[in-house]
Design a protein around this motif. Sequence first.
Motif: not given
Length: 225
Positions: A65-66, A97-98, A101-102
Motif C-alpha cells: 500500500d501507499a 487499491h494497492d 497507489s503504487t
Amino acid sequence: MAELDDGSGAGAAVRLPDMRVSYEAETLDEDSLAPTWHEQLQAWLDVAIEAGLPEPNAMVLATADADGMPSSRTVLCKGLDARGIVFYTNYTSAKSHDLTSTRFASVTFPWYPLQRQVTVRGEVEKVSAEETAEYWRGRPRGSQLGAWASPQSTRVGSREALDNHLAAVERRFADVEEIPVPPHWGGWRVRPVTAEFWQGRKDRLHDRLRYVRTDDDWRIDRIAP
C-alpha cells in the motif's frame, strides 16, 4: 509442532529446522532458455499442466500500500503474452487499491512438485474493457453473480449477510441471459521488468536465470542462489 505419520498409526514429532528436501530433479542453463520470458513461462506452465499439478496457473500476488505495508494472496493467471501476465479481480478490493497507489506488483508461480518457481515483477496497468468483456463472457454464471454480490475486502457482518447479497443478485438477474460486467470489476496486467526462473538444485546451489528488461531489449542474468 508438526507431526509425521510413519504408517504405524502413531505420529512422530517433526522439528521445523529438520524439514528439508534435496532438489535434484532438473537443471537450468542459459542455452535451454526460450528466446523470450513469456515463451519460457508458457513452456514451464505447459509442463505443470501436463504433470497434473492442482491449479497450475495459480500465482502468489504481492502488493504494497501507499505506506509500504505488504500483502500477498493467491490469484489465477488468466492471460499470458508478450505484454505481460493478466488476472481479474474487483477494482475496489484491497489489492486493487494497492496497485492503483503504487503501480507495481510481483507474482510467483510456486510449482513445488517440479522443484520450480517463476517470479515476475513489474509495472501494472488495467486491461481494456474489451479484453475484460471477452474474458467475462467465458466465466461460469455463478462466478459472474459472485462478482456482483461480493463487496470484496470490506467487512461483512456474517456469512448469512453475504449469502443474502448473492440471493439479491440472483433475483436481479433472474431473467437476464447475459449478465453484464460489473463496473467495479476487471483485469490487471503485470508488465515485467524482470522475470526470474528458479530451478531447485542439490546443496541449495539452485539455478536462477533472470530476464531483465533494458531500454530496447532483454538480457539474461544468472543470479547467485
